[in-house]
Design a protein around this motif. Structure first.
Motif, mmCIF file in Angstrom:
data_model
loop_
_atom_site.group_PDB
_atom_site.id
_atom_site.type_symbol
_atom_site.label_atom_id
_atom_site.label_comp_id
_atom_site.label_asym_id
_atom_site.label_seq_id
_atom_site.Cartn_x
_atom_site.Cartn_y
_atom_site.Cartn_z
ATOM 1 N N UNK A 138 0.797 -1.046 0.094
ATOM 2 C CA UNK A 138 -0.021 -0.076 -0.111
ATOM 3 C C UNK A 138 0.648 1.237 -0.181
ATOM 4 N N UNK A 139 2.000 1.275 0.027
ATOM 5 C CA UNK A 139 3.014 2.182 0.278
ATOM 6 C C UNK A 139 2.809 3.597 -0.723
ATOM 7 N N UNK A 140 2.689 3.160 -2.106
ATOM 8 C CA UNK A 140 2.371 4.477 -2.989
ATOM 9 C C UNK A 140 1.217 5.048 -2.760
ATOM 10 N N UNK A 141 0.065 4.312 -2.140
ATOM 11 C CA UNK A 141 -1.085 5.078 -1.663
ATOM 12 C C UNK A 141 -1.077 6.415 -1.054
ATOM 13 N N UNK A 142 0.101 6.676 -0.538
ATOM 14 C CA UNK A 142 0.553 7.668 0.244
ATOM 15 C C UNK A 142 0.759 8.953 -0.582
ATOM 16 N N UNK A 143 0.716 8.694 -2.033
ATOM 17 C CA UNK A 143 1.044 9.813 -3.096
ATOM 18 C C UNK A 143 -0.608 10.352 -3.215
ATOM 19 N N UNK A 144 -1.857 9.512 -3.028
ATOM 20 C CA UNK A 144 -3.015 10.168 -3.215
ATOM 21 C C UNK A 144 -3.346 11.007 -1.966
ATOM 22 N N UNK A 145 -2.564 10.961 -0.758
ATOM 23 C CA UNK A 145 -2.722 11.836 0.169
ATOM 24 C C UNK A 145 -1.963 13.131 -0.182
ATOM 25 N N UNK A 146 -0.805 13.043 -0.420
ATOM 26 C CA UNK A 146 0.214 14.076 -0.837
ATOM 27 C C UNK A 146 -0.471 14.866 -2.002
ATOM 28 N N UNK A 147 -1.014 14.276 -2.953
ATOM 29 C CA UNK A 147 -1.646 15.277 -3.986
ATOM 30 C C UNK A 147 -3.315 15.346 -3.731
ATOM 31 N N UNK A 148 -3.670 14.982 -2.726
ATOM 32 C CA UNK A 148 -5.059 15.461 -2.167
ATOM 33 C C UNK A 148 -6.142 14.852 -3.269
ATOM 34 N N UNK A 149 -5.911 13.678 -3.698
ATOM 35 C CA UNK A 149 -6.925 13.339 -4.991
ATOM 36 C C UNK A 149 -7.644 12.015 -4.796
ATOM 37 N N UNK A 215 4.469 0.970 6.460
ATOM 38 C CA UNK A 215 4.457 2.103 7.361
ATOM 39 C C UNK A 215 5.809 2.684 7.497
ATOM 40 N N UNK A 216 6.642 1.844 7.980
ATOM 41 C CA UNK A 216 8.086 2.233 8.019
ATOM 42 C C UNK A 216 8.720 2.980 6.856
ATOM 43 N N UNK A 217 8.599 2.688 5.683
ATOM 44 C CA UNK A 217 8.779 3.176 4.569
ATOM 45 C C UNK A 217 7.956 4.581 4.092
ATOM 46 N N UNK A 218 6.738 4.405 4.655
ATOM 47 C CA UNK A 218 6.001 5.782 4.484
ATOM 48 C C UNK A 218 6.591 6.781 5.467
ATOM 49 N N UNK A 219 6.984 6.413 6.463
ATOM 50 C CA UNK A 219 7.211 7.573 7.416
ATOM 51 C C UNK A 219 8.534 8.192 6.908
ATOM 52 N N UNK A 228 -2.419 6.610 8.251
ATOM 53 C CA UNK A 228 -2.200 5.480 8.024
ATOM 54 C C UNK A 228 -2.671 4.542 6.856
ATOM 55 N N UNK A 229 -1.718 3.939 6.242
ATOM 56 C CA UNK A 229 -2.153 3.475 4.865
ATOM 57 C C UNK A 229 -3.378 2.824 4.772
#
Length: 525
Positions: A138-149, A215-219, A228-229
């Motif tokens: 799920x790591x790259x799911x964080x990009x959706x939060x970064x770009x707010x999309x 989660x470790x890589x996300x942080x 949280x992912x």
């Protein structure tokens, strides 16, 4: 006036979803995965959307509105074809499947450190939608939060069990085979028991080990402020799945899950002249043998290779064999080898009578689309489940790797070639597989634009997505019912016990008093 109003409405709808900025993120190294996703991204670009794709596989031609961010880190241990010699045993076990997926997760950190990815992250670009793969991380799911999309996830196979869990899509092990269970939908008691075990173990392993590493890589790479992912995954707008109920068997799907099995299948093209001549001149038809883009057929152990060579020498059909080596020892005259073959176009040729495959879903889907029977040799992942689905449809058979011998291979090939029921069933399955209101690609594009038009389409989200697992499984309700039943039984038990004791006391106590008075009378007399 009504006509003008209709035109205005259409123009407004086109403007609403036209020209959207779409980010596609596909970190997994497997080419077969990207082959399923790329057609969708290219079609979105052709429809006027501005598409940026992060992957290891640049498109060979320049396409308007399509930009590629190359994150190929040249890691040969992941990008090279896999030899059979690396496997300790075949087919691989659930544990080995999960270990391989975990190793692929670790490889994603190399992508995060590539220059192109770092430059992209520092570019402060804006997007309207993100599309990514739901697979082993799920790591790259964080990009959706970064770009707010809003985010759409894609699956190159039937849904992974944890992906179903993410969006609260029903997981019913009684008849829905886990991708790692290697069963069809009709299971006996022990197969169901195995299926339950595989679902539980795979989800628990993913939520424990994979999630912890994610989660470790996300942080480390995206910051402490990212939610949280699990929460991000819980809010996926849509999931587009490379499955179809005709092949992968019917199963319940919530509205945000869209089946587009065969999305990657394009119009067949002319076959290279030497291969076409070889096929056309075969009076009895052709057998096509390919173990996919990842497995290296040339590394077959000698005894396995010789079993196929023997079987091929005994049939009248010609054989096209995708063989990565320069020489195939013991090759008979009816065999043509090549390091690469246009699989999609070969399977579309009417003179191809049988496809021998590892059972990957892309090749299986192509064979189903063209009505070609399949002899499947599953090695890992979803391959065994795919072949079991073919068997359930009567359009193929499974050949266990450990049972490969000259006699077994020849017997199975001859049965699939000579028994007309396999071709008939493959044709029936093909007709059902093709019969859809829209093509798989058009379906995927429609729903992608639907999410854009409806700002993430939150109305597709079920109430189950907000429930903790024990409520989703009704364990709280079951516990309450059990508690009420137990309390009721205890009340009945103690009430009955009290009444019986009271009755006993009345009967036995009264008799004792009467007997005592008679005895006293005798003593007085």
């Amino acid at each position: 006036m009504q006509i003008f109003a209709l035109i205005a409405l259409l123009i407004s709808l086109l403007n609403l979803c036209g020209g959207a900025r779409i980010l596609g993120v596909f970190p997994h190294h497997g080419l077969s995965h990207f082959m399923m996703f790329e057609p969708l991204m290219l079609e979105l670009a052709r429809k006027g959307h501005q598409v940026v794709v992060i992957s290891k596989y640049p498109h060979k031609e320049n396409v308007p509105n399509y930009e590629h961010v190359d994150v190929n880190n040249d890691a040969p241990q992941y990008t090279s074809n896999i030899p059979f010699t690396i496997f300790k045993r075949l087919p691989v076990s659930l544990r080995e499947d999960l270990e391989a997926l975990y190793m692929y997760l670790l490889e994603t950190e190399n992508i995060l450190n590539t220059k192109n990815f770092r430059n992209f992250m520092n570019s402060n670009r804006k997007f309207d939608l993100m599309v990514t793969e739901a697979f082993n991380s799920r790591l790259f799911y964080a990009l959706s939060y970064k770009f707010k999309v809003p985010m759409i996830t894609l699956s190159s196979s039937v849904m992974m069990p944890w992906a179903s869990y993410d969006i609260a899509n029903p997981i019913t092990p009684s008849y829905i085979p886990c991708i790692f269970s290697y069963q069809a939908d009709k299971m006996n008691f022990f197969q169901k028991l195995e299926n339950v075990y595989n679902v539980v173990v795979s989800v628990v392993a993913y939520e424990t080990f994979f999630y912890r590493k994610d989660e470790e890589l996300k942080k480390k790479y995206f910051g402490e402020d990212v939610p949280s992912l699990r929460d991000i995954a819980n809010n996926v707008s849509l999931m587009v799945v490379n499955s179809h109920f005709t092949l992968n068997r019917p199963r319940p799907l919530i509205p945000k899950v869209i089946e587009v099995g065969g999305l990657f299948i394009t119009q067949s093209k002319p076959i290279p002249q030497n291969i076409e001549k070889f096929i056309n001149e075969s009076k009895h038809g052709v057998v096509y043998f390919c173990m996919g883009s990842l497995l290296r057929g040339e590394t077959f152990p000698p005894e396995k290779r010789e079993a196929f060579l023997y079987a091929f020498s005994k049939i009248p059909q010609r054989v096209l064999w995708k063989w990565e080596g320069d020489v195939l020892p013991g090759k008979s005259d009816n065999i043509m080898i090549s390091k690469w073959m246009p699989q999609r176009d070969i399977l579309a040729h009417p003179n191809v009578k049988l496809f021998i495959s590892h059972g990957g879903l892309l090749g299986t889907s192509e064979a189903v689309y063209e009505g070609v029977p399949v002899l499947g040799i599953p090695i890992f992942g979803d391959q065994r489940t795919n072949i079991k689905s073919l068997e359930a449809n009567g359009a193929g058979e499974l050949l266990d790797y450990n049972e490969i011998s000259k006699e077994v291979v020849l017997e199975k090939i001859q049965r699939l070639l000579n028994d007309p029921k396999y071709k008939e069933n493959a044709k029936l399955l093909s007709d059902r597989y093709r019969d859809r209101p829209m093509s798989p690609l058009d379906t995927a594009v429609y729903w992608t634009e639907y999410v854009i038009r409806h700002k993430g389409a939150p109305h597709l989200r079920t109430a189950a997505a907000d429930m903790p697992w024990y409520q989703y499984l009704l364990l709280d309700v079951i516990a309450f019912i059990v508690a009420v039943l137990v309390a009721g039984l205890l009340i009945i038990y103690y009430t009955t016990k009290f009444i019986l004791r009271a009755i006993y006391g009345l009967i036995c106590g009264g008799g004792a008093k009467k007997g005592s008075s008679k005895s006293d009378k005798k003593k007085r007399n």
